[in-house]
Design an enzyme around this catalytic site. Structure first.
Site, PDB file in Angstrom:
ATOM      1  N   CYS A 193       5.908 -17.329   3.033  1.00 15.36           N
ATOM      2  CA  CYS A 193       4.753 -17.807   2.240  1.00 15.36           C
ATOM      3  C   CYS A 193       3.675 -18.264   3.540  1.00 15.36           C
ATOM      4  O   CYS A 193       4.015 -19.235   4.264  1.00 15.36           O
ATOM      5  CB  CYS A 193       4.738 -18.922   1.445  1.00 15.36           C
ATOM      6  SG  CYS A 193       6.217 -18.592   0.184  1.00 15.36           S
ATOM      7  N   CYS A 232      13.001 -23.348   5.361  1.00 11.16           N
ATOM      8  CA  CYS A 232      12.876 -22.115   4.219  1.00 11.16           C
ATOM      9  C   CYS A 232      12.931 -20.521   4.871  1.00 11.16           C
ATOM     10  O   CYS A 232      12.136 -20.505   5.704  1.00 11.16           O
ATOM     11  CB  CYS A 232      11.597 -22.640   3.274  1.00 11.16           C
ATOM     12  SG  CYS A 232      11.701 -21.584   1.845  1.00 11.16           S
ATOM     13  N   CYS A 245       4.631 -26.157 -15.154  1.00 13.61           N
ATOM     14  CA  CYS A 245       3.590 -26.446 -14.129  1.00 13.61           C
ATOM     15  C   CYS A 245       3.473 -25.408 -13.223  1.00 13.61           C
ATOM     16  O   CYS A 245       4.164 -24.908 -12.447  1.00 13.61           O
ATOM     17  CB  CYS A 245       4.129 -27.847 -13.360  1.00 13.61           C
ATOM     18  SG  CYS A 245       2.905 -28.195 -12.080  1.00 13.61           S
ATOM     19  N   CYS A 270       2.758 -21.870   4.444  1.00 10.32           N
ATOM     20  CA  CYS A 270       3.687 -22.957   4.069  1.00 10.32           C
ATOM     21  C   CYS A 270       4.079 -23.545   5.596  1.00 10.32           C
ATOM     22  O   CYS A 270       4.743 -22.819   6.230  1.00 10.32           O
ATOM     23  CB  CYS A 270       4.572 -22.834   3.218  1.00 10.32           C
ATOM     24  SG  CYS A 270       5.770 -24.113   2.982  1.00 10.32           S
ATOM     25  N   CYS A 272       7.496 -35.924  -8.759  1.00  4.16           N
ATOM     26  CA  CYS A 272       8.006 -34.643  -8.593  1.00  4.16           C
ATOM     27  C   CYS A 272       8.538 -34.589  -7.351  1.00  4.16           C
ATOM     28  O   CYS A 272       8.400 -34.584  -6.105  1.00  4.16           O
ATOM     29  CB  CYS A 272       6.578 -33.795  -8.404  1.00  4.16           C
ATOM     30  SG  CYS A 272       6.994 -31.860  -8.289  1.00  4.16           S
ATOM     31  N   ARG A 322      -4.493 -30.369 -12.310  1.00  9.04           N
ATOM     32  CA  ARG A 322      -4.417 -31.279 -11.408  1.00  9.04           C
ATOM     33  C   ARG A 322      -4.942 -30.925 -10.059  1.00  9.04           C
ATOM     34  O   ARG A 322      -4.914 -29.879  -9.685  1.00  9.04           O
ATOM     35  CB  ARG A 322      -2.775 -31.218 -10.816  1.00  9.04           C
ATOM     36  CG  ARG A 322      -2.379 -32.459  -9.943  1.00  9.04           C
ATOM     37  CD  ARG A 322      -0.987 -32.737 -10.053  1.00  9.04           C
ATOM     38  NE  ARG A 322      -0.408 -32.922 -11.280  1.00  9.04           N
ATOM     39  CZ  ARG A 322       0.584 -32.215 -11.990  1.00  9.04           C
ATOM     40  NH1 ARG A 322       1.146 -31.107 -11.376  1.00  9.04           N
ATOM     41  NH2 ARG A 322       0.932 -32.722 -13.138  1.00  9.04           N
ATOM     42  N   CYS A 371       9.721 -34.137 -12.538  1.00 12.64           N
ATOM     43  CA  CYS A 371       9.534 -32.756 -12.416  1.00 12.64           C
ATOM     44  C   CYS A 371      10.394 -32.527 -11.190  1.00 12.64           C
ATOM     45  O   CYS A 371      10.230 -33.283 -10.166  1.00 12.64           O
ATOM     46  CB  CYS A 371       8.007 -32.840 -12.221  1.00 12.64           C
ATOM     47  SG  CYS A 371       7.298 -30.959 -11.709  1.00 12.64           S
TER      48      CYS A 371
HETATM   49  N1  SAM Z   1      10.061 -23.803  -2.225  1.00 13.26           N
HETATM   50  C1  SAM Z   1       9.557 -23.979  -3.737  1.00 13.26           C
HETATM   51  C2  SAM Z   1       8.569 -23.043  -4.019  1.00 13.26           C
HETATM   52  O1  SAM Z   1       8.113 -22.163  -3.149  1.00 13.26           O
HETATM   53  O2  SAM Z   1       8.583 -22.844  -5.384  1.00 13.26           O
HETATM   54  C3  SAM Z   1       9.129 -25.312  -3.911  1.00 13.26           C
HETATM   55  C4  SAM Z   1       8.090 -26.055  -2.923  1.00 13.26           C
HETATM   56  S1  SAM Z   1       6.400 -25.406  -2.367  1.00 13.26           S
HETATM   57  C5  SAM Z   1       5.957 -26.202  -0.996  1.00 13.26           C
HETATM   58  C6  SAM Z   1       5.438 -25.852  -3.589  1.00 13.26           C
HETATM   59  C7  SAM Z   1       3.786 -25.089  -3.488  1.00 13.26           C
HETATM   60  O3  SAM Z   1       3.284 -26.085  -2.604  1.00 13.26           O
HETATM   61  C8  SAM Z   1       3.781 -23.769  -3.333  1.00 13.26           C
HETATM   62  O4  SAM Z   1       3.929 -22.996  -4.318  1.00 13.26           O
HETATM   63  C9  SAM Z   1       2.173 -23.906  -2.902  1.00 13.26           C
HETATM   64  O5  SAM Z   1       1.293 -23.502  -4.031  1.00 13.26           O
HETATM   65  C10 SAM Z   1       2.082 -24.952  -2.351  1.00 13.26           C
HETATM   66  N2  SAM Z   1       1.494 -25.269  -0.925  1.00 13.26           N
HETATM   67  C11 SAM Z   1       2.678 -25.250   0.221  1.00 13.26           C
HETATM   68  N3  SAM Z   1       2.033 -25.414   1.429  1.00 13.26           N
HETATM   69  C12 SAM Z   1       0.783 -25.437   0.889  1.00 13.26           C
HETATM   70  C13 SAM Z   1      -0.583 -25.909   1.775  1.00 13.26           C
HETATM   71  N4  SAM Z   1      -0.493 -25.512   3.056  1.00 13.26           N
HETATM   72  N5  SAM Z   1      -1.669 -26.050   1.272  1.00 13.26           N
HETATM   73  C14 SAM Z   1      -1.905 -26.043  -0.242  1.00 13.26           C
HETATM   74  N6  SAM Z   1      -0.638 -25.973  -1.055  1.00 13.26           N
HETATM   75  C15 SAM Z   1       0.436 -25.697  -0.576  1.00 13.26           C
HETATM   76  C1  DTB Z   2       1.725 -27.992  -6.024  1.00 14.04           C
HETATM   77  O1  DTB Z   2       1.097 -27.033  -6.685  1.00 14.04           O
HETATM   78  N1  DTB Z   2       1.125 -28.794  -4.926  1.00 14.04           N
HETATM   79  C2  DTB Z   2       2.005 -29.535  -4.534  1.00 14.04           C
HETATM   80  C3  DTB Z   2       3.406 -29.410  -5.710  1.00 14.04           C
HETATM   81  N2  DTB Z   2       2.846 -28.461  -6.373  1.00 14.04           N
HETATM   82  C4  DTB Z   2       4.698 -29.196  -4.977  1.00 14.04           C
HETATM   83  C5  DTB Z   2       2.632 -29.412  -3.082  1.00 14.04           C
HETATM   84  C6  DTB Z   2       1.375 -29.215  -2.031  1.00 14.04           C
HETATM   85  C7  DTB Z   2       1.982 -29.087  -0.674  1.00 14.04           C
HETATM   86  C8  DTB Z   2       1.093 -29.117   0.549  1.00 14.04           C
HETATM   87  C9  DTB Z   2       1.645 -28.694   1.851  1.00 14.04           C
HETATM   88  C10 DTB Z   2       2.630 -29.963   1.968  1.00 14.04           C
HETATM   89  O2  DTB Z   2       2.363 -30.985   1.967  1.00 14.04           O
HETATM   90  O3  DTB Z   2       3.814 -29.373   2.631  1.00 14.04           O
HETATM   91 FE1  SF4 Z   3       9.862 -21.976   1.145  1.00 14.87          FE
HETATM   92 FE2  SF4 Z   3       7.254 -22.952   1.387  1.00 14.87          FE
HETATM   93 FE3  SF4 Z   3       7.451 -20.485   0.237  1.00 14.87          FE
HETATM   94 FE4  SF4 Z   3       8.351 -22.676  -0.930  1.00 14.87          FE
HETATM   95  S1  SF4 Z   3       6.259 -22.340  -0.291  1.00 14.87           S
HETATM   96  S2  SF4 Z   3       9.366 -20.731  -0.883  1.00 14.87           S
HETATM   97  S3  SF4 Z   3       9.037 -24.223   0.444  1.00 14.87           S
HETATM   98  S4  SF4 Z   3       8.056 -20.926   2.438  1.00 14.87           S
END
Ligand code: SAM
Ligand code: DTB
Ligand code: SF4
Length: 350
Positions: A81, A77, A213, A84, A121, A285, A153
């Site tokens: 963030c 990506c 959501c 992430c 989802c 959730r 979702c």
């Molecule tokens: N790329 C899209 C976005 O950012 O909207 C969708 C996928 S993104 C991984 C969805 C959500 O996962 C993020 O907004 C964040 O709240 C959550 N998330 C990602 N990494 C995480 C982590 N290490 N611990 C907890 N939540 C995480």
């Molecule tokens: C949300 O709020 N939490 C989920 C879902 N929406 C997509 C994702 C959590 C991701 C945790 C880190 C991972 O597994 O990559």
């Molecule tokens: Fe990309 Fe992760 Fe940010 Fe979603 S949360 S936009 S997958 S870097």
């Protein structure tokens, strides 16, 4: 007003099978930070008592929705963030993969349904959706999940109005797009898109008639006021999100937040209790971070108003409790899973 509010009274009402018993709980959109902070700082058991009282006034049955997650497009990506593991710029060991094929995704959805999930989802590590064959495949995935009798979702990043409408036409029930943290703290975590960009995507989802959501993460190094600020930002929208994921940071080696202090369960419980009090008719959730929690802490989250969890041994790229472990916990504690809510149309605009 949210889709669960009565147009006349602004109170929770009973037209949605997932929800509300009571007509008596007003849905407010004018919370102040001071008020929410005062709730957050209550003695824990007083806060949980108040949250449980609101919960029981609104939710007829004490059931828990089981949602399964699948990463349909993993890694690579372009965003930054800080939490992430899928951001290409951090060396986390998550390899960039192509979008999964439709039949593979539907096989995973079927498996999730067999294990007991009612909502599926699909997450993509995209900054935004691009029109073309990949988006067309996602529309097919949505149709396929719906045909399995599950709620569908997606979380795909930013969307245009036309894309939101196409997802709606394909049958999408809900779109996940998190605010993540308070507006004040946001810039310390993400620089490649703004809070306002997120609000715009949420408005597009809402306008297309898709259920929203939207939640956040705790453990990003935020202050308690930032946590409360996130809750205020969620609850003071014109409509409460129908579903509010509360994630505890899963620290991943290679990300800037890898060394953050582990979230204490009590902080997660407080955040969930406040979310329940502020957004009585929303599904709250208990999301990422369950693998690190003991059973008692998870049950306290439910006592505080969590009525949904991610179910299945993987979130997107990180771990989650195994099915058997969750089912054993639910059996011991007498927690009943919620049936799917597939035939109730979402009325997003009054
Ligand atoms: N790329 C899209 C976005 O950012 O909207 C969708 C996928 S993104 C991984 C969805 C959500 O996962 C993020 O907004 C964040 O709240 C959550 N998330 C990602 N990494 C995480 C982590 N290490 N611990 C907890 N939540 C995480
Ligand atoms: C949300 O709020 N939490 C989920 C879902 N929406 C997509 C994702 C959590 C991701 C945790 C880190 C991972 O597994 O990559
Ligand atoms: Fe990309 Fe992760 Fe940010 Fe979603 S949360 S936009 S997958 S870097």
């Amino acid at each position: 007003m949210s889709s669960l509010e009565s147009p006349r009274t602004g109170h929770a009402h009973t037209s949605h099978s997932h929800a509300p018993l009571s007509l008596e709980v007003p849905l407010r959109h004018d919370w102040s930070l001071t008020e929410v902070r005062a709730l957050y700082d209550l003695p824990l058991l007083e806060l949980v008592y108040r949250a449980q009282t609101v919960h029981r006034q609104v939710w007829k049955e004490n059931k828990v929705q089981l949602c399964s997650l699948l990463s349909i497009k993993t890694g690579g990506c372009p965003e930054d963030c800080g939490y992430c593991p899928q951001a290409a710029r951090y060396k986390t060991g998550v390899a960039a993969e192509k979008l999964m094929a439709v039949p593979e995704v539907l096989a995973a959805a079927r498996q999730a349904r067999e294990a007991g999930a009612t909502r599926f989802c699909m997450g993509a590590a995209w900054r935004e959706v691009k029109d073309g064959p990949q988006f067309d495949s996602v529309l097919e995935m949505v149709k396929g999940v719906k045909s399995l009798g599950m709620e569908a979702c997606c979380t795909l990043g930013m969307l245009s109005d036309a894309q939101a409408q196409k997802l709606k036409a394909a049958g999408l029930d809900a779109y996940n797009h998190n605010l993540d943290t308070s507006e004040q703290h946001y810039g310390d975590i993400i620089s490649t898109r703004t809070y306002d960009d997120r609000l715009k995507t949420l408005a597009r989802v809402r306008n297309a008639g898709i259920s929203v959501c939207c939640g956040g993460i705790i453990g990003l190094g935020e202050s308690v006021d930032d946590r409360c600020g996130l809750l205020v930002a969620l609850a003071n929208q014109e409509h409460h999100p129908e579903s509010v994921p509360v994630n505890a940071l899963v620290p991943v080696e290679g990300t800037p937040l890898a060394k953050n202090a582990r979230v204490e369960s009590i902080d997660l419980i407080r955040t969930i209790a406040c979310a329940r009090i502020l957004m009585p008719a929303s599904m709250v959730r208990l999301s990422a971070g369950r693998e690190q929690m003991n059973e008692e802490a998870q049950l306290l989250c439910m006592m505080a108003g969590a009525n949904s969890v991610f179910f299945g041994e993987k979130l997107l790229t990180t771990g989650n409790p195994e099915h058997e472990k969750d089912l054993a916990l639910f059996a011991k504690a007498g927690v009943a899973p919620l049936e799917p809510n597939v035939d109730v149309p979402v009325v997003a605009k009054q």
